[in-house]
Design an enzyme around this catalytic site. Structure first.
Site, PDB file in Angstrom:
ATOM      1  N   LYS A 298      42.686  91.152  -6.766  1.00  0.00           N
ATOM      2  CA  LYS A 298      43.704  91.294  -7.611  1.00  0.00           C
ATOM      3  C   LYS A 298      43.483  91.093  -9.135  1.00  0.00           C
ATOM      4  CE  LYS A 298      46.821  92.496  -4.511  1.00  0.00           C
ATOM      5  NZ  LYS A 298      46.254  92.247  -3.181  1.00  0.00           N
TER       6      LYS A 298
HETATM    7  C1  LIG Z   1      46.465  92.904  -1.924  1.00  0.00           C
HETATM    8  C2  LIG Z   1      45.155  92.660  -0.993  1.00  0.00           C
HETATM    9  C3  LIG Z   1      44.861  93.807  -0.115  1.00  0.00           C
HETATM   10  C4  LIG Z   1      45.532  94.976  -0.078  1.00  0.00           C
HETATM   11  O1  LIG Z   1      45.190  95.645  -1.110  1.00  0.00           O
HETATM   12  P1  LIG Z   1      46.197  97.142  -1.324  1.00  0.00           P
HETATM   13  O2  LIG Z   1      45.892  97.537  -2.858  1.00  0.00           O
HETATM   14  O3  LIG Z   1      47.593  96.653  -1.456  1.00  0.00           O
HETATM   15  O4  LIG Z   1      46.009  98.221  -0.324  1.00  0.00           O
HETATM   16  C5  LIG Z   1      43.737  93.362   0.687  1.00  0.00           C
HETATM   17  N1  LIG Z   1      43.208  92.268   0.756  1.00  0.00           N
HETATM   18  C6  LIG Z   1      43.470  91.334  -0.282  1.00  0.00           C
HETATM   19  C7  LIG Z   1      43.008  89.987  -0.027  1.00  0.00           C
HETATM   20  C8  LIG Z   1      44.647  91.458  -0.888  1.00  0.00           C
HETATM   21  O5  LIG Z   1      44.862  90.297  -1.869  1.00  0.00           O
END
Ligand SMILES: *Cc1c(COP(=O)(O)O)cnc(C)c1O
Length: 499
Positions: free
Chosen positions: A113
């Site tokens: 993120k």
């Molecule tokens: C948010 C997240 C995901 C999922 O990503 P999306 O964009 O919501 O599909 C997968 N793995 C981790 C560690 C995340 O923080």
């Protein structure tokens, strides 16, 4: 370059407006009205460029009202200055002849993120200036664990902004919880809700689109925006790293210019994999988009059948950031695959809200299947994958990345498709030490608490833990509030001092 809404294609707004608003008043999501196309020369020229320059090259195609100098300043602010523990920012690690792992977790909060949330505050405050929005921007976040911390870290003490995060009280790992509840900064708030991630997300969406709330906030000098992947400003920085990964595959000699790759993405809200789809639509040679899910396999079923049905058991798994039954960004994909049929989108998402279910019909289902492959695995398979990957290749993977590896290995076995593949790695393994330690030691470990587990995992694997996680040991939480899901709006008012 203008943006439109998935639920009303007569909407035409600028990137700055789309990013500031976060979500359209009609409940739809903002999408580019046209997708920019790039040449193979554009792609190969990225090989020589740094991550920041790659980001400038891709982002400027979507952000026409921003000057190149502005975009460069944002990218430098986000990715340089020691914020990322890897100079490559998003390094591609060739683990063996099958697995090329794109590590997106070298940022300040150790999850992917950060790739978007380190730059979003620049995009958002820059956008607000362009449209002369003089209100204080309040970021409301629903998190399954990683978004919350990354958004808090991105927005902390950013002038003209405040941020409030809601997380499911039993739905995040102990490390994720501690990361959020110990957050520093004068403009931040964190609250747990008695519910799961979907409850948190629905609650935030409802607050956003409530005209009365909007009015009350405006009267107090506030305006909401979103740092969830419903905000276009969250998605657009994610397109960059697919181009970056392709350039690195070229530089490593894994492919020749123009060769197709597959990408496998551990998926929750469908934001990350949707960014890969945008990259493909822009001209990046991507063949299959492989969507990996955990036991919450609503997307696996959808991609295989064309029927989206969230009426099923919700599982709390060891990959909590993927414990999602309503994948918001699918709406953007379906808007594109229906030929921008906003009436159909209103119908489908009305059905989802009412019945928890919709069927896209044979044509759209076929289009989905041509682009995507899907698979899922349970916690046992996730742990097996972490164990075998470490035993065979000495690569330590987190639980989310392991879901992708497991699904990719199944895909390769079942289809015989040997197209070079990029696995998207979304978190540092030490964010989920208990599960990772359990997997690597096959249950034979002594540690009983989170930080003892971190120590033992270091001892067993020889892989260092990031300082920003180990330093949380012994810290006292600042934010301990827990509310009912029906009390989220009241909680927002409370945190903003509105009575
Ligand atoms: C948010 C997240 C995901 C999922 O990503 P999306 O964009 O919501 O599909 C997968 N793995 C981790 C560690 C995340 O923080």
């Amino acid at each position: 370059m203008l943006y439109t809404s998935t639920r009303d294609k007569s909407v035409r707004i600028s990137a700055a407006e789309a990013i500031t608003k976060g979500i359209s008043a009609d409940g739809g999501l903002f999408v580019p009205a046209e997708i920019p196309a790039v040449s193979l020369d554009f792609i190969t020229s990225l090989c020589e460029k740094s991550y920041v320059e790659r980001a400038v090259a891709v982002l400027k195609l979507f952000l026409e009202e921003f000057s190149e100098a502005e975009i460069r300043a944002y990218a430098e602010g986000a990715y340089l200055g020691g914020k990322f523990s890897s100079d490559a920012i998003a390094p591609l690690v060739a683990v063996n002849d099958r697995l090329n792992i794109l590590e997106l977790w070298h940022g300040p909060t150790c999850a992917f993120k950060d790739m978007a949330l380190q730059i979003l505050p620049y995009l958002l405050t820059g956008s607000a200036k362009k449209i002369h929005n003089d209100k204080k921007i309040i970021i409301l976040v629903a998190t399954s664990g990683d978004t919350g911390k990354a958004a808090l870290e991105g927005f902390r003490d950013v002038d003209g902004t405040g941020i409030l995060v809601f997380y499911p009280v039993d739905g995040v790992s102990p490390m994720q919880k501690l990361q959020m509840t110990t957050q520093q900064g004068d403009n931040v708030g964190v609250c747990a809700i008695k519910g799961n991630f979907d409850d948190a997300q629905s609650g935030v969406k409802a607050i956003f689109t409530d005209a009365d709330v909007k009015k009350v906030l405006a009267d107090h000098g506030y305006a909401f925006s979103s740092a969830n992947s419903i905000n276009w400003g969250r998605l657009v920085p994610q397109i960059v790293y697919y181009f970056s990964a392709y350039a690195d595959m070229l530089s490593l000699g894994k492919i020749k210019a123009g060769d197709a790759i597959n990408v496998t993405v551990p998926t929750g809200n469908f934001g990350n994999i949707l960014a890969a789809y945008y990259a493909k639509r822009m001209g990046l040679p991507v063949n299959k988009l492989i969507c990996a899910s955990n036991a919450n396999n609503v997307l696996t079923d959808f991609i295989n059948t064309g029927v989206y049905d969230r009426n099923r058991q919700f599982y709390t798994t060891i990959s909590p950031s993927m414990d999602i039954l309503i994948s918001s960004n699918l709406e953007r994909l379906l808007f594109m695959l229906t030929g921008e049929d906003d009436a159909k989108i209103r119908d489908l998402f009305g059905k989802l809200a009412k019945d928890g279910k919709y069927d896209v019909g044979a044509d759209v289902a076929a289009a989905v299947k041509a682009l995507f492959a899907a698979g899922c695995c349970d916690d046992a398979a996730t742990k097996n994958t972490i164990g075998s990957l470490f035993a065979e290749s000495h690569y330590l993977s987190d639980t989310h990345t392991a879901v992708a590896v497991s699904v990719y290995e199944d895909y390769r076995k079942n289809t015989g498709d040997t197209t070079p593949n990029v696995i998207v790695s979304t978190a540092n393994p030490y964010k989920f030490s208990a599960s990772v330690l359990d997997a690597v030691t096959k249950g034979n470990y002594k540690a009983a608490d989170e930080f003892a587990m971190v120590e033992e995992l270091i001892a067993v694997t020889g892989v260092d833990a990031p300082a920003q996680l180990s330093s949380l040991r012994g810290k006292t939480p600042r934010f301990t509030a827990v509310c009912e899901k029906s009390e989220m709006q009241a909680e927002v008012y409370k945190m903003l001092g509105i009575h």
